[in-house]
Design a protein around this motif. Structure first.
Motif, PDB file in Angstrom:
ATOM      1  N   GLN A  92       6.151   1.886  -1.452  1.00 52.20           N
ATOM      2  CA  GLN A  92       6.093   2.669  -0.178  1.00 52.20           C
ATOM      3  C   GLN A  92       7.145   1.673   0.843  1.00 52.20           C
ATOM      4  N   GLU A  93       7.070   0.536   0.464  1.00 49.22           N
ATOM      5  CA  GLU A  93       7.559  -0.382   1.489  1.00 49.22           C
ATOM      6  C   GLU A  93       8.033  -1.744   0.775  1.00 49.22           C
ATOM      7  N   THR A  94       9.158  -2.419   1.142  1.00 45.26           N
ATOM      8  CA  THR A  94       9.347  -3.698   0.617  1.00 45.26           C
ATOM      9  C   THR A  94       9.967  -4.594   1.717  1.00 45.26           C
ATOM     10  N   VAL A 147       4.232  -2.796  -0.006  1.00 45.43           N
ATOM     11  CA  VAL A 147       3.230  -2.155   0.197  1.00 45.43           C
ATOM     12  C   VAL A 147       3.285  -0.911  -1.118  1.00 45.43           C
ATOM     13  N   VAL A 148       2.374  -0.857  -1.916  1.00 49.46           N
ATOM     14  CA  VAL A 148       2.354   0.144  -3.039  1.00 49.46           C
ATOM     15  C   VAL A 148       1.259   1.038  -2.673  1.00 49.46           C
ATOM     16  N   LYS A 153      -4.447   6.884  -4.512  1.00 49.33           N
ATOM     17  CA  LYS A 153      -3.628   7.209  -3.281  1.00 49.33           C
ATOM     18  C   LYS A 153      -3.816   6.335  -1.995  1.00 49.33           C
ATOM     19  N   SER A 154      -4.360   5.119  -2.123  1.00 47.31           N
ATOM     20  CA  SER A 154      -4.514   4.434  -0.918  1.00 47.31           C
ATOM     21  C   SER A 154      -3.525   3.205  -1.231  1.00 47.31           C
ATOM     22  N   SER A 155      -3.064   2.696   0.024  1.00 49.01           N
ATOM     23  CA  SER A 155      -2.115   1.590   0.118  1.00 49.01           C
ATOM     24  C   SER A 155      -2.682   0.149  -0.169  1.00 49.01           C
ATOM     25  N   GLU A 156      -1.967  -0.432  -0.836  1.00 49.27           N
ATOM     26  CA  GLU A 156      -2.102  -2.022  -0.943  1.00 49.27           C
ATOM     27  C   GLU A 156      -1.057  -2.674  -0.846  1.00 49.27           C
ATOM     28  N   THR A 157      -1.362  -3.931  -0.329  1.00 53.75           N
ATOM     29  CA  THR A 157      -0.127  -5.164  -0.084  1.00 53.75           C
ATOM     30  C   THR A 157       0.136  -5.523  -1.673  1.00 53.75           C
ATOM     31  N   ALA A 158       1.194  -6.047  -1.923  1.00 61.52           N
ATOM     32  CA  ALA A 158       1.427  -6.517  -3.134  1.00 61.52           C
ATOM     33  C   ALA A 158       2.334  -7.959  -2.903  1.00 61.52           C
ATOM     34  N   TRP A 159       2.428  -8.747  -3.705  1.00 57.63           N
ATOM     35  CA  TRP A 159       3.293 -10.119  -3.485  1.00 57.63           C
ATOM     36  C   TRP A 159       3.877 -10.418  -4.901  1.00 57.63           C
ATOM     37  N   ALA A 160       5.011 -10.989  -4.938  1.00 56.54           N
ATOM     38  CA  ALA A 160       5.591 -11.315  -6.298  1.00 56.54           C
ATOM     39  C   ALA A 160       4.667 -12.841  -6.598  1.00 56.54           C
TER      40      ALA A 160
END
Length: 182
Positions: A92-94, A147-148, A153-160
């Protein structure tokens, strides 16, 4: 007879090649081929535990949803690509920051990354792949946040996946192994 003598003299050389050894039995670690270790392509141990060519994209700290890959794109540029590999997830966002030294990352006073100040960012309509083309002079330390949207269907934060920032969040950064000068 001469052929037999030549064969005997070359056997140690042929044997060392067939065993997978090179002519230099102790090459420097940086000259060794990258190999996969713990599902992450990285340099051999001892170089840097946060040095990757491709890093897992982790949502909610422990759910692998994709990867962030760094490739040399053309002379003077490289490409950072976020790719979703887990079915049911999308971007959803990067937010991406690329710097030469750790102190150059935009961070809060507490040492957490300030993703609103990352140099590259975008909103996406549930994409499975997003790429950014970066000039080489920016550096080779990379903080890749996303943000995935998950299966619920909820959004979660993600990191490499990589080394932790000094703050109290679970934010991470890594070195792009194929961009390190020298």
């Amino acid at each position: 007879m001469i052929n037999f003598i030549l064969l005997i003299l070359t056997l140690p050389f042929i044997s060392s090649i067939s065993d997978g050894d090179s002519l230099n039995p102790n090459p420097a670690p940086e000259a060794q081929v990258l190999r996969e270790e713990n599902d992450i392509l990285r340099l051999p141990k001892g170089i840097n535990s946060c040095t990757y060519v491709s890093s897992k994209l982790m949502a909610g700290q422990n759910q692998e949803v994709g990867e962030v890959t760094v490739i040399v794109d053309r002379v003077g540029y490289f490409k950072v690509t976020y790719s979703i590999t887990e079915p049911g997830y999308c971007l959803q966002e990067t937010h991406l920051s690329v710097v030469r030294q750790y102190a150059d990352f935009p961070v809060t006073q507490a040492g957490n990354p300030s993703i609103g100040n990352f140099e590259y960012s975008g909103n996406h309509d549930c994409s499975v792949s997003v790429s950014y083309t970066i000039p080489m002079e920016k550096g080779y330390l990379i903080a890749a946040h996303a943000v995935v949207k998950g299966q619920s269907k909820s959004s979660e934060t993600a990191w490499a996946k990589g080394c932790d920032f000094t703050g109290d969040s679970w934010a991470m950064y890594f070195q792009a192994a194929n961009l390190i000068p020298g």
